[in-house]
Design an enzyme around this catalytic site. Structure first.
Site, PDB file in Angstrom:
ATOM      1  N   LYS A 102       0.860  -1.191   0.000  1.00 30.06           N
ATOM      2  CA  LYS A 102       0.000   0.000   0.000  1.00 30.06           C
ATOM      3  C   LYS A 102       0.888   1.230   0.000  1.00 30.06           C
ATOM      4  CE  LYS A 102      -4.472   0.876   0.113  1.00 30.06           C
ATOM      5  NZ  LYS A 102      -5.536   0.025  -0.428  1.00 30.06           N
ATOM      6  N   GLY A 214     -23.678   4.959   0.502  1.00 23.63           N
ATOM      7  CA  GLY A 214     -22.608   5.335  -0.433  1.00 23.63           C
ATOM      8  C   GLY A 214     -23.062   5.051  -1.844  1.00 23.63           C
ATOM      9  N   GLY A 216     -21.128   5.885  -4.771  1.00 28.68           N
ATOM     10  CA  GLY A 216     -19.998   6.180  -5.650  1.00 28.68           C
ATOM     11  C   GLY A 216     -19.685   4.940  -6.457  1.00 28.68           C
ATOM     12  N   ASN A 217     -18.408   4.723  -6.730  1.00 29.58           N
ATOM     13  CA  ASN A 217     -18.021   3.589  -7.577  1.00 29.58           C
ATOM     14  C   ASN A 217     -18.578   2.268  -7.038  1.00 29.58           C
ATOM     15  OD1 ASN A 217     -16.195   1.246  -8.191  1.00 29.58           O
ATOM     16  ND2 ASN A 217     -15.490   2.711  -9.713  1.00 29.58           N
ATOM     17  N   ALA A 218     -18.295   1.970  -5.782  1.00 35.95           N
ATOM     18  CA  ALA A 218     -18.700   0.668  -5.224  1.00 35.95           C
ATOM     19  C   ALA A 218     -20.224   0.596  -5.038  1.00 35.95           C
ATOM     20  CB  ALA A 218     -17.975   0.439  -3.906  1.00 35.95           C
ATOM     21  N   GLY A 219     -20.809   1.589  -4.373  1.00 37.24           N
ATOM     22  CA  GLY A 219     -22.233   1.536  -4.025  1.00 37.24           C
ATOM     23  C   GLY A 219     -23.162   1.628  -5.221  1.00 37.24           C
TER      24      GLY A 219
HETATM   25  P1  NAD Z   1     -16.302   6.891  -4.085  1.00 38.68           P
HETATM   26  O1  NAD Z   1     -15.574   8.113  -3.690  1.00 38.68           O
HETATM   27  O2  NAD Z   1     -16.530   6.603  -5.541  1.00 38.68           O
HETATM   28  O3  NAD Z   1     -17.761   6.887  -3.405  1.00 38.68           O
HETATM   29  C1  NAD Z   1     -17.976   7.125  -2.048  1.00 38.68           C
HETATM   30  C2  NAD Z   1     -19.460   7.434  -1.862  1.00 38.68           C
HETATM   31  O4  NAD Z   1     -19.727   7.565  -0.470  1.00 38.68           O
HETATM   32  C3  NAD Z   1     -19.921   8.719  -2.519  1.00 38.68           C
HETATM   33  O5  NAD Z   1     -21.178   8.504  -3.115  1.00 38.68           O
HETATM   34  C4  NAD Z   1     -20.090   9.685  -1.341  1.00 38.68           C
HETATM   35  O6  NAD Z   1     -21.072  10.664  -1.602  1.00 38.68           O
HETATM   36  C5  NAD Z   1     -20.552   8.699  -0.289  1.00 38.68           C
HETATM   37  N1  NAD Z   1     -20.444   9.198   1.077  1.00 38.68           N
HETATM   38  C6  NAD Z   1     -19.470   9.942   1.650  1.00 38.68           C
HETATM   39  N2  NAD Z   1     -19.789  10.221   2.931  1.00 38.68           N
HETATM   40  C7  NAD Z   1     -20.979   9.614   3.160  1.00 38.68           C
HETATM   41  C8  NAD Z   1     -21.828   9.516   4.285  1.00 38.68           C
HETATM   42  N3  NAD Z   1     -21.517  10.093   5.437  1.00 38.68           N
HETATM   43  N4  NAD Z   1     -22.991   8.813   4.175  1.00 38.68           N
HETATM   44  C9  NAD Z   1     -23.321   8.233   3.007  1.00 38.68           C
HETATM   45  N5  NAD Z   1     -22.546   8.265   1.917  1.00 38.68           N
HETATM   46  C10 NAD Z   1     -21.403   8.966   1.983  1.00 38.68           C
HETATM   47  O7  NAD Z   1     -15.539   5.688  -3.377  1.00 38.68           O
HETATM   48  P2  NAD Z   1     -15.603   4.135  -3.736  1.00 38.68           P
HETATM   49  O8  NAD Z   1     -14.497   3.811  -4.670  1.00 38.68           O
HETATM   50  O9  NAD Z   1     -16.995   3.759  -4.068  1.00 38.68           O
HETATM   51  O10 NAD Z   1     -15.175   3.519  -2.324  1.00 38.68           O
HETATM   52  C11 NAD Z   1     -16.112   3.376  -1.265  1.00 38.68           C
HETATM   53  C12 NAD Z   1     -15.539   2.418  -0.240  1.00 38.68           C
HETATM   54  O11 NAD Z   1     -15.262   1.183  -0.886  1.00 38.68           O
HETATM   55  C13 NAD Z   1     -14.219   2.853   0.400  1.00 38.68           C
HETATM   56  O12 NAD Z   1     -14.174   2.374   1.720  1.00 38.68           O
HETATM   57  C14 NAD Z   1     -13.184   2.128  -0.419  1.00 38.68           C
HETATM   58  O13 NAD Z   1     -11.977   1.932   0.314  1.00 38.68           O
HETATM   59  C15 NAD Z   1     -13.911   0.829  -0.655  1.00 38.68           C
HETATM   60  N6  NAD Z   1     -13.364   0.086  -1.787  1.00 38.68           N
HETATM   61  C16 NAD Z   1     -13.470   0.575  -3.050  1.00 38.68           C
HETATM   62  C17 NAD Z   1     -12.898  -0.142  -4.097  1.00 38.68           C
HETATM   63  C18 NAD Z   1     -13.023   0.336  -5.509  1.00 38.68           C
HETATM   64  O14 NAD Z   1     -12.539  -0.373  -6.410  1.00 38.68           O
HETATM   65  N7  NAD Z   1     -13.683   1.442  -5.781  1.00 38.68           N
HETATM   66  C19 NAD Z   1     -12.193  -1.330  -3.840  1.00 38.68           C
HETATM   67  C20 NAD Z   1     -12.125  -1.811  -2.520  1.00 38.68           C
HETATM   68  C21 NAD Z   1     -12.716  -1.082  -1.503  1.00 38.68           C
END
Ligand code: NAD
Length: 408
Positions: A102, A214, A216-219
């Site tokens: 990391k 959430g 974003g990408n994951a949700g």
């Molecule tokens: P992202 O930045 O694309 O999305 C994050 C989302 O969370 C956004 O929609 C944001 O508005 C929302 N958010 C922020 N604060 C919030 C709150 N208080 N209540 C509700 N929603 C809130 O990030 P991502 O890539 O989707 O990552 C999200 C999580 O998944 C992180 O913990 C990340 O470490 C984990 N993750 C992501 C990946 C990946 O490939 N994207 C891989 C492994 C783990």
């Protein structure tokens, strides 16, 4: 408790459950290599500013290090150490021929222009290139880094070394050696893991309600995939608002709303942010931030199953309470491993110089995730431990065996 102490407590629990001695696992007490650098970047104003960066290779018994680089003002040594340890466990759970790494830069990316961020990305590689390489340690995107940042980093490495090395880094744009399906791989992998667990618990999609924190990408991708599979998504949230509809939300329209308005605000009935976690749903998917389920709100959780797409969304205290309540928690080291699994496929494609179709990537991802879920489930059945502890036990079996065979 800092993140690394938390990680070590999880390790201790798995060590005891699997009956390994301290001596057996002493190789996991510290990172193999921890590099802390300070490097100069010329800002748009002409001023020179020094940034601090980290790269840790926690363990490489199973293969080259693998794990993201984050750009965040809260990055510190404990966090990078913990995250590189968790990557070691995650990659071992998925049986990938990769170790754990990391990295990070202490920076608030919102305060800098694109040109400045490019110079930060290139400066990071200039400072750390000797610790990285397709057969040494392979970074990827993480918080506030993206495919463009990966392309700059790859380019800088190739300029320094004078050769093409697409396997240096994953999560790249398709045009410079990225993989199909990488953009939604985390959610797709989580959906496969959830589907297997749902079958064992006899959940049928049309009668199973889901809340996702959430968007974003994951949700967002998780919401899309689960709704396409027929699950009823009743609640969603982003940083600005949380919405709820007991009859189920139209996810296609929610995505369009988010794209047009930049938020979910006004899409449907709004509820208080914190109320989403405590809704009477079957499945809760935290996909935003760390530590959102903690000792003060864990008693409100009604979901029977939690799928951790976010990293570390449940604090250790809350985890213990959920275990007592027999809530099924599909842990981050399993449930969100789809991203690193497709990163692994990207690295394989780069090393072979032969690129797969989206269908080929998805078929291979499904196989990896389904296999990992059932291997963990078997450990759960044998040991009567949680999915989290069983995942750590499975990873320990593989790591301890590799260390013994190498006599290292
Ligand atoms: P992202 O930045 O694309 O999305 C994050 C989302 O969370 C956004 O929609 C944001 O508005 C929302 N958010 C922020 N604060 C919030 C709150 N208080 N209540 C509700 N929603 C809130 O990030 P991502 O890539 O989707 O990552 C999200 C999580 O998944 C992180 O913990 C990340 O470490 C984990 N993750 C992501 C990946 C990946 O490939 N994207 C891989 C492994 C783990």
């Amino acid at each position: 408790m800092n993140a690394f102490t938390h990680a070590q407590n999880q390790l201790k629990k798995a060590q005891e459950a699997a009956q390994y001695t301290d001596n057996d696992i002493q190789f996991l007490a510290h990172p193999k290599r921890a590099v802390h650098v300070s490097f100069p970047v010329t800002l748009d104003s002409g001023e020179i500013k020094y940034f601090q960066g980290f790269r840790m290779l926690y363990n490489d018994l199973l293969g080259p290090g693998k794990g993201g680089i984050r750009f965040h003002h809260h990055v510190d040594e404990h966090e990078v150490k913990a995250l590189s340890f968790w990557m070691t466990i995650k990659n071992a759970v998925l049986n990938l021929p990769l170790g754990g790494g990391k990295g990070g830069v202490i920076i608030n990316p919102k305060e800098y222009s694109q040109n400045e961020l490019e110079r930060v990305a290139r400066g990071y590689i200039r400072a750390l290139h000797q610790s990285l390489g397709p057969q040494i340690d392979v970074p990827a995107p993480d918080v506030y880094t993206n495919p463009q940042v990966m392309a700059w980093m790859l380019d800088e490495y190739e300029v320094i070394t004078g050769q093409h090395a697409p396997g240096l880094i994953t999560g790249k744009p398709l045009e410079v050696g990225g993989s199909q399906a990488r953009s939604y791989a985390t959610a797709q992998g989580g959906a496969y893991v959830f589907r297997e667990a749902a079958k064992l618990h006899s959940y049928t999609p049309s009668s199973t309600t889901v809340a996702i924190q959430g968007f974003g990408n994951a949700g967002m991708h998780m919401a899309k995939i689960l709704s396409e599979w027929g699950y009823k998504i009743v609640a969603l949230s982003d940083s600005r608002s949380a919405i709820y509809n007991e009859n189920g939300l139209n996810i296609t329209k929610a995505i369009l709303h988010k794209q047009e308005k930049g938020s979910l605000e006004g899409f449907d009935k709004e509820i208080a942010h914190d109320d989403l976690l405590g809704l009477a749903v079957d499945v809760l998917v935290p996909a935003a931030l760390e530590g959102v389920i903690h000792k003060d709100n864990v008693d409100t959780i009604q979901a029977k199953m939690i799928v951790e797409l976010a990293n570390g969304p449940i604090t250790p205290e809350a985890d213990a309470v959920l275990e007592q309540k027999t809530t099924v928690v599909l842990p981050d080291v399993l449930a969100n491993a789809g991203g690193v699994t497709v990163s692994y496929f990207e690295w394989v494609q780069n090393n072979q110089g032969y690129y797969w179709t989206e269908d080929e990537v998805l078929t291979a991802l499904e196989k990896k995730m389904v296999t990992a879920f059932h291997e963990v489930h078997e450990k759960v059945s044998e040991s009567n431990q949680s999915y989290r502890t069983a995942s750590f036990m499975l990873a320990l079996d593989r790591l301890v065996k590799a260390r013994e065979l190498r006599s290292r």
